[in-house]
Design an enzyme around this catalytic site. Sequence first.
Site, short mmCIF file in Angstrom:
data_model
loop_
_atom_site.label_atom_id
_atom_site.label_comp_id
_atom_site.label_asym_id
_atom_site.label_seq_id
_atom_site.Cartn_x
_atom_site.Cartn_y
_atom_site.Cartn_z
CE LYS A 35 66.64 92.36 -5.57
NZ LYS A 35 65.06 91.63 -5.53
CE LYS A 85 59.71 86.46 -9.93
NZ LYS A 85 58.82 87.27 -8.76
CE LYS A 92 59.28 91.26 -3.74
NZ LYS A 92 59.23 92.40 -4.00
P1 TYM Z 1 60.12 94.54 -10.13
O1 TYM Z 1 60.88 95.28 -9.91
O2 TYM Z 1 60.23 93.46 -9.19
O3 TYM Z 1 60.17 94.33 -11.13
C1 TYM Z 1 59.90 95.31 -12.56
C2 TYM Z 1 59.55 94.82 -13.45
O4 TYM Z 1 60.25 93.86 -14.14
C3 TYM Z 1 59.49 92.66 -14.91
N1 TYM Z 1 59.78 91.55 -14.31
C4 TYM Z 1 59.24 89.65 -15.08
N2 TYM Z 1 59.11 89.98 -16.25
C5 TYM Z 1 59.03 88.50 -16.91
N3 TYM Z 1 60.23 87.55 -16.18
C6 TYM Z 1 60.43 88.18 -15.34
N4 TYM Z 1 61.66 86.75 -14.95
C7 TYM Z 1 60.66 89.61 -14.64
N5 TYM Z 1 61.00 89.41 -13.65
C8 TYM Z 1 60.71 90.27 -13.52
C9 TYM Z 1 58.19 92.48 -13.62
O5 TYM Z 1 57.22 92.52 -14.08
C10 TYM Z 1 58.03 93.47 -13.78
O6 TYM Z 1 57.61 95.05 -14.20
N6 TYM Z 1 55.45 95.77 -7.91
C11 TYM Z 1 56.41 96.03 -9.13
C12 TYM Z 1 57.39 96.76 -9.05
C13 TYM Z 1 55.88 98.67 -8.82
C14 TYM Z 1 55.13 98.49 -10.39
C15 TYM Z 1 54.53 100.09 -9.75
C16 TYM Z 1 54.80 98.69 -11.19
C17 TYM Z 1 56.08 99.20 -8.29
N7 TYM Z 1 54.88 100.43 -8.11
C18 TYM Z 1 53.32 100.93 -10.59
C19 TYM Z 1 53.92 98.55 -12.50
C20 TYM Z 1 53.20 99.88 -11.74
C21 TYM Z 1 58.11 94.98 -8.49
O7 TYM Z 1 58.03 94.98 -7.77
O8 TYM Z 1 58.73 95.39 -10.28
#
Ligand code: TYM
Length: 330
Positions: free
Chosen positions: A196, A193, A112
């Site tokens: 967005k 993967k 990032k």
């Molecule tokens: P975020 O907002 O990027 O994504 C949310 C969830 O979607 C999953 N994900 C995917 N799974 C499979 N294939 C993909 N292409 C794909 N893209 C996204 C992510 O793995 C996630 O589960 N850091 C986290 C948010 C967060 C969080 C937490 C999660 C903040 N605090 C505590 C769990 C526990 C994030 O940026 O997810």
Amino acid sequence: KPRVFSGIQPTSDSFHLGNYLGALRQWVAMQDSTDALYCVVDLHAITVDHDPKVLHERSRVSAAQLLALGLDPERCTLFVQSQVPEHAMLAWILGSETGMGEASRMTQYKDKSAKQERTTVGLFTYPILMAADILLYQTDQVPVGEDQRQHLELSRDLAGRFNTTYGRTFVVPEPYIVKETATIKDLSEPEKKMSKSSASPRGCLYLLDEPNQMRKKIKSAVTDSGGDVRYDTEAKAGVSNLLNIYAALADTTVEKLEGEYAGKGYGDFKGDLADVVAETLAPIAARTKEFLADKAELDRVLTAGAEKARGLAVRTIAKAYKKVGFFPPV
Ligand code: TYM
């Protein structure tokens, strides 16, 4: 019942198919078998450039989508992170337990920050805030996609280290990652993967896309010069990704689909998948709109969720504050 916690960032107007299959579907499924808390993590969202008005509205739209997908405030705790100040309080404590080298190894930070003109300290400490989110609720299981595995590992390390230093304070959380849908790939670049920030407008399928747009994206998904619908992530990354998506949405298996499409071409396969995707996801947009129609009610639901979450969070903060030698919050 095991305690479950997970979060999602309100960084776009719509969640995508990767979010849904990698995480959100599990969130919905786990509501009854576990004691689940789900959080729209707006604190995480300001680690990159953001517009305050847009962020505020996206947090609502995110919550509305989660409700539309089937999260039920009677069966889980749904809230927005900024309404529970204890997340930031615990992040500060955990930051002092984290080594610079340890934080520097986080691959998502490296990816990032490479894309940003200006990198913030917030982006660097983001995984520590995530650990705080999880440890605050004495979480047993964290349903996420594969890209969050390294962050989960850090959360586990921090919990273990704190417990060793100060005595048992935190539950050490386990990741809950469904193998088949752990990483949904970009439709145009199946080596990457789905995200967005896809380079191609057709690579990322959004839950709030128009059904026709969804169909077009599936039909224009990159496959290969072969013709058989067969699972092979090395040689046929595009087709394999579509098979995973199809199997998950239609509640079947890749093997069965390979059988059904034996001797048929990509055209038939994609056409059917386009229908499955459009039919499964189309109701979400309409339901999201309904939840957004009454903002006062939506905000009331979220505030009630935050109150429930906070009741748990203050207990962990009281313990952790005492352990490190702080005065109790007043
Ligand atoms: P975020 O907002 O990027 O994504 C949310 C969830 O979607 C999953 N994900 C995917 N799974 C499979 N294939 C993909 N292409 C794909 N893209 C996204 C992510 O793995 C996630 O589960 N850091 C986290 C948010 C967060 C969080 C937490 C999660 C903040 N605090 C505590 C769990 C526990 C994030 O940026 O997810």
